[in-house]
Design an enzyme around this catalytic site. Structure first.
Site, PDB file in Angstrom:
ATOM      1  N   VAL A  44      48.496  18.630 -16.887  1.00 21.05           N
ATOM      2  CA  VAL A  44      47.677  17.535 -16.534  1.00 21.05           C
ATOM      3  C   VAL A  44      46.640  16.849 -17.373  1.00 21.05           C
ATOM      4  CG1 VAL A  44      45.914  16.618 -14.666  1.00 21.05           C
ATOM      5  CG2 VAL A  44      48.171  17.935 -13.965  1.00 21.05           C
ATOM      6  N   CYS A  45      46.128  17.938 -18.038  1.00 20.60           N
ATOM      7  CA  CYS A  45      45.013  17.821 -19.041  1.00 20.60           C
ATOM      8  C   CYS A  45      45.784  17.060 -20.294  1.00 20.60           C
ATOM      9  CB  CYS A  45      44.563  19.180 -19.723  1.00 20.60           C
ATOM     10  SG  CYS A  45      43.728  19.969 -18.119  1.00 20.60           S
ATOM     11  N   THR A  46      46.796  17.400 -20.635  1.00 15.55           N
ATOM     12  CA  THR A  46      47.351  16.903 -21.825  1.00 15.55           C
ATOM     13  C   THR A  46      47.679  15.183 -21.601  1.00 15.55           C
ATOM     14  OG1 THR A  46      48.478  18.810 -22.582  1.00 15.55           O
ATOM     15  CG2 THR A  46      49.569  16.782 -23.239  1.00 15.55           C
ATOM     16  N   PHE A  49      43.993  13.697 -21.721  1.00 15.19           N
ATOM     17  CA  PHE A  49      43.625  13.425 -23.182  1.00 15.19           C
ATOM     18  C   PHE A  49      44.447  12.465 -23.498  1.00 15.19           C
ATOM     19  CE2 PHE A  49      40.775  16.913 -22.121  1.00 15.19           C
ATOM     20  CZ  PHE A  49      39.946  17.385 -23.358  1.00 15.19           C
TER      21      PHE A  49
END
Length: 199
Positions: A44-46, A49
């Site tokens: 999810v973070c990828t 970002f």
């Protein structure tokens, strides 16, 4: 520590992918967005970002700087930037700070209360200044995302809306994921998409 709207942003000096930065000096006369993610090389973070990377020119038009917070080291951030840029198709031209000490995460109360959120626990918070009306479309979108992921080994990517593909959790290997959700669209070894399950 609780931070409320109109408080002075707590200052800090940290290492980052753009070198050593002091928050207040870095902000200068700009607006600034500080956004937190738990760890590098997570799905999810990828996507989030990557979404920020695509929006950097739009932020710049609005005299706004963005800074990411993650609990890994600058060295890990530099490696992760390659994945972010490959996934998003845009340069990740913003600093990501080294918060291995959790100093900033604690200072800004960014750490969740626990790894999971059972019933009757806070699932989402949004704070707006009094002069800005709330985005109820986003509230509904977030509610849909919370409900579709409850008790299922999936997560939603940045900007997800109902009907779009979801991210398969890292707790399932590829074989288990295919058995549970069907065909996978594997963007990165840790970033695998599948059709959203029916509610």
């Amino acid at each position: 520590m609780s931070i409320r709207i109109d408080d002075i942003a707590p200052d800090f000096t940290v290492d980052s992918t753009a070198g050593k930065l002091n928050l207040h000096e870095w902000i200068g006369d700009s607006y600034a967005i500080l956004f937190s993610h738990p760890k590098d090389f997570t799905p999810v973070c990828t996507t989030e970002f990557g979404a920020v990377a695509r929006l950097v020119p739009e932020f710049a038009k609005r005299n706004t700087k963005v800074m990411g917070v993650s609990v890994d080291s600058v060295e890990e951030h530099v490696k992760w930037l390659r994945d972010i840029e490959a996934f998003s198709g845009s340069p990740a031209d913003f600093p990501i700070i080294d918060d291995t000490s959790l100093e900033v995460s604690k200072l800004y109360d960014m750490l969740p209360a626990g790894a999971y959120l059972p019933d009757k626990k806070v699932r989402l918070t949004m704070s707006y200044p009094m002069s800005v009306g709330r985005n109820f479309a986003e509230i509904m979108r977030a509610l849909d995302a919370i409900q579709i992921t409850d008790g299922v080994a999936i997560a939603t990517p940045a900007d997800w809306v109902p009907g779009e593909d979801v991210i398969v959790a890292l707790s399932l290997n590829d074989e288990q994921a295919k058995k549970e959700f069907g065909d996978l669209d594997i963007k990165l070894p840790y970033l695998r998409f599948a059709k959203a399950p029916a509610k």
